[in-house]
Design a protein around this motif. Structure first.
Motif, short mmCIF file in Angstrom:
data_model
loop_
_atom_site.label_atom_id
_atom_site.label_comp_id
_atom_site.label_asym_id
_atom_site.label_seq_id
_atom_site.Cartn_x
_atom_site.Cartn_y
_atom_site.Cartn_z
N ASN A 1 0.83 -1.12 -0.02
CA ASN A 1 -0.15 0.09 -0.08
C ASN A 1 0.95 1.17 0.18
N LEU B 1 1.00 3.70 3.28
CA LEU B 1 1.47 3.32 4.49
C LEU B 1 2.74 2.90 4.85
N TYR C 1 4.28 -0.25 9.12
CA TYR C 1 2.76 -0.31 9.65
C TYR C 1 2.28 -1.67 9.14
N GLN C 2 2.87 -1.65 7.67
CA GLN C 2 2.09 -3.07 6.79
C GLN C 2 2.36 -4.21 7.41
N ILE C 3 3.68 -4.45 8.28
CA ILE C 3 4.18 -5.61 8.59
C ILE C 3 3.59 -5.96 9.79
N GLU D 1 0.79 -4.86 10.97
CA GLU D 1 -0.53 -5.16 10.83
C GLU D 1 -0.99 -6.70 11.14
N TYR E 1 8.14 4.52 3.25
CA TYR E 1 7.02 4.06 2.42
C TYR E 1 7.59 3.09 1.18
N MET F 1 6.52 -9.69 5.59
CA MET F 1 5.22 -9.40 6.11
C MET F 1 4.53 -10.90 6.02
#
Lengths: 333, 324
Positions: free
Chosen positions: A105, A108, A112-114, A116, A152, A168
């Motif tokens: 994304n 984000l 943050y994405q990991i 999550e 990012y 992730m």
């Protein structure tokens, strides 16, 4: 064989304006705990749809899983409720995709994405999850993980992004990783690095791997079992060493023959004539018969099913079954 | 960032000069002059009086001299006095009308945003369902209906037949005698109908825009990634998709900022709201040059600031636009 994942007679179809298209038609296979399996075949043969069906991520409409079972760890994933299935996704079974440039994304941070996934499946707090994300970046060998975690996606190269995707996917220690052509979009040197990283992490964590690819070289180097798909069906299955030494199905032989070889004769590369037929215009009988060099009149009459064909191998061509198993035994030292 | 802002603001100066020059020429070259309007109906006003008035207002000078004089005054912050009979300072007239229009339009914009974005998201996540089609019909009905007609119908229903809401103006006659909570309630009752009606008529654009933007985003690979992570549909839609879908909507919002101060003549006339739309309309009719120019200058400045604000919001919302 009782494996970690056992797909039984999976059927997935898409409803389009032109009608129904059965993209996956009775696919069955088993993946053992900690093993690595390759799913190969030309574009459009149903590899990705099979993977997406296992994850139950088929967009519906237009796609529907019409039949079969996906047994994972004793449970049929197809019969789970949506919330139960969410607890499996990204936790027991994780997936990485072909396009690292678009799979993250853009608005984000990678941290943050990991984090999550960890927050959802491990109920970690914000800070704990963030710290775990840093450790994951370290695991996938991203330099300066403590700084990179706050960047990012657009600030990273394609190879780095795929490492982030792997971080992730592995954050919750999945028992099965499905990698859908993870290196297709990367350049060759990066491909090797990513594959080696996945191999090393697989040994470290003991997870099983389902690698979707059309790169047979990758299969030979990284996988134990291979599944060859054609037009929505598995046409040949077996140990990589056996299948590569003595491919039985005419399609598999065609695929292997179309590989360039070192010290080759300098002639034109062999190809399989024609293209994968559209799913609504499959020939009668054997689906490969239009393109098959050894097709006979009988091939149009009956639709060949997978059959035992040598030790631990199955194949869907009655003509070559015996020949194939013969060749396999011969080629063994 | 600060350097960027300063550079942008410096860029406004030539833009503003251009805008004011063109507006000045257009309004001065329009047929009719304030002096004619003041004297035409007056039998006692002869050519001498006209000439004296023209001299007094500086209208006898050539355009470039007039523009230069106006520019020198405006540079000191002096907007001049209105040419209408009250002859009040232009800035005072704007100060009265601007808050009214701004209040009405800001409330209406908030209503539009808070309705259109959820409607757009819902329509996009349930495309081609009966609910999607129903909202589509509703927003386009609002869009297609003439504002004045809808306003009149609502005034008839809620004001006359049901008697729930006041039909015009911004406050009741006994406003000054009310307690502060009574004042608030009175103001709210007067604003309810105009705000809602103006929101309904502009719901279609933004909600449709949000819908198509969202439909575009949910097809992206990173949405599949988010689902593959095991996130709930809520987290996927609001956490991952909506943030991306809102990026193009910011542009639309930035473009709507100038509209906030413009005000609509028809709308303000129907509801008897003393806002910018009516002030501008009467000023143009009167050829009240200083007031027209004052409104245009303030409008231009706010438009440019609105664009700047949209650009700044963009960099806040989209990390790809931030300087590394």
């Amino acid at each position: 064989m009782n494996g970690l994942l056992s797909v039984e007679n999976l059927q997935t179809e898409f409803h389009t304006e032109e009608g129904r298209a059965v993209a996956v038609d009775g696919v069955s296979f088993t993946i053992a705990e900690g093993s690595s399996t390759a799913l190969v075949g030309e574009s459009g043969c149903g590899k990705s749809v099979t993977a997406m069906s296992i994850m139950r991520l088929i967009q519906s409409p237009p796609g529907y899983i019409r039949g079969g079972r996906v047994m994972f760890d004793g449970r049929d994933l197809l019969s789970l409720g949506e919330a139960e299935m969410r607890a499996v996704r990204g936790n027991d079974i994780a997936m990485i995709f072909q396009e690292p440039m678009t799979s993250l994304n853009p608005v984000l941070t990678i941290g943050y994405q990991i984090a999550e996934a960890l927050r959802v499946h491990r109920s970690l707090g914000k800070r704990e999850a963030w710290e775990a994300a840093v450790r994951m970046l370290e695991l996938v060998e991203i330099p300066d993980p403590a700084e990179r975690v706050a960047t990012y996606p657009h600030q990273l190269s394609g190879g780095m992004r795929q490492r982030v995707m792997i971080a992730m996917a592995l954050s919750c220690d999945p028992r099965l990783l499905i990698a859908d052509e993870p290196t297709t979009a990367l350049d060759v040197t990066i491909q090797a690095q990513i594959l080696e990283l996945m191999e090393a992490l697989r040994e470290k964590t003991g997870m099983a791997l389902l690698l979707i690819t059309h790169d047979l070289g990758v299969v030979a180097e990284h996988c134990e079992q291979v599944l060859v798909m054609y037009a929505g069906r598995v046409v040949e299955q077996g140990a990589v060493a056996d299948v590569f030494a003595a491919p039985a199905h005419p399609y598999t032989r065609g695929l292997l023959r179309s590989l360039p070889r070192l010290g080759g004769s300098g002639k034109r590369l062999a190809t399989i004539p024609g293209m994968v037929p559209p799913l609504d215009r499959l020939p009668s009988g054997c689906r490969f018969r239009d393109r098959c060099e050894s097709a006979e009149a009988a091939c149009a009459a009956s639709d060949p099913q997978l059959q035992e064909c040598g030790s631990g191998r199955t194949m869907a061509c009655p003509l070559w079954c015996e020949l194939g198993s013969l060749a396999a035994t011969e080629s063994r030292p | 960032m600060l350097a960027y802002l300063l550079r942008r603001v410096a860029g406004f100066v030539p833009l503003l000069l251009g805008i004011t020059l063109i507006s000045f020429l257009v309004i001065h070259m329009a047929p009719g002059s304030p002096v004619e309007l003041m004297t035409d109906m007056n039998p006692e006003a002869g050519p001498e009086i006209r000439q004296r008035l023209e001299e007094r207002y500086g209208l006898d000078q050539p355009y470039h001299v007039q523009y230069w004089m106006w520019l020198k005054r405006i540079a000191t912050g002096d907007f001049g006095r209105s040419l209408s009979s009250d002859a009040r300072p232009v800035i005072d007239k704007i100060k009265e009308a601007l808050p009214v229009t701004l209040l009405l339009n800001v409330l209406s914009l908030f209503l539009v945003i808070s309705l259109a974005i959820p409607i757009g998201i819902y329509s996009a996540t349930h495309p081609y369902t009966p609910a999607d089609r129903a909202t589509t019909v509703f927003v386009f009905l609002g869009f297609a209906m003439p504002t004045f007609w809808l306003a009149l119908l609502c005034m008839l229903l809620f004001g006359v037949v049901l008697g729930w809401l006041p039909i015009s103006g911004l406050k009741s006659l006994d406003y000054e005698t009310l307690s502060w909570s009574g004042k608030l309630a009175d103001r709210a009752a007067h604003l309810l109908m105009p705000v809602t009606i103006s929101a309904i008529t502009s719901l279609a654009g933004l909600s449709r825009y949000m819908r198509s933007s969202m439909l575009e985003v949910v097809r992206q690979d990173y949405i599949t990634t988010a689902r593959a992570k095991g996130l709930s549909e809520r987290a996927v839609i609001y956490g991952h998709a909506a943030r991306n879908a809102l990026l193009p909507v910011i542009t639309i919002l930035g473009l709507s900022i100038p509209g906030l101060i413009g005000g609509s003549v028809i709308f303000e006339t129907i509801f008897a709201i003393p806002g910018m739309g009516r002030l501008f309309y009467t000023s143009v009719l009167m050829r009240d040059y200083p007031t027209v120019m004052g409104i245009l200058v303030i409008g231009a400045v706010l438009t440019l600031l609105g664009n700047l604000l949209a650009d700044v919001m963009y960099t806040v919302a989209d990390p790809r636009l931030r300087k590394r």
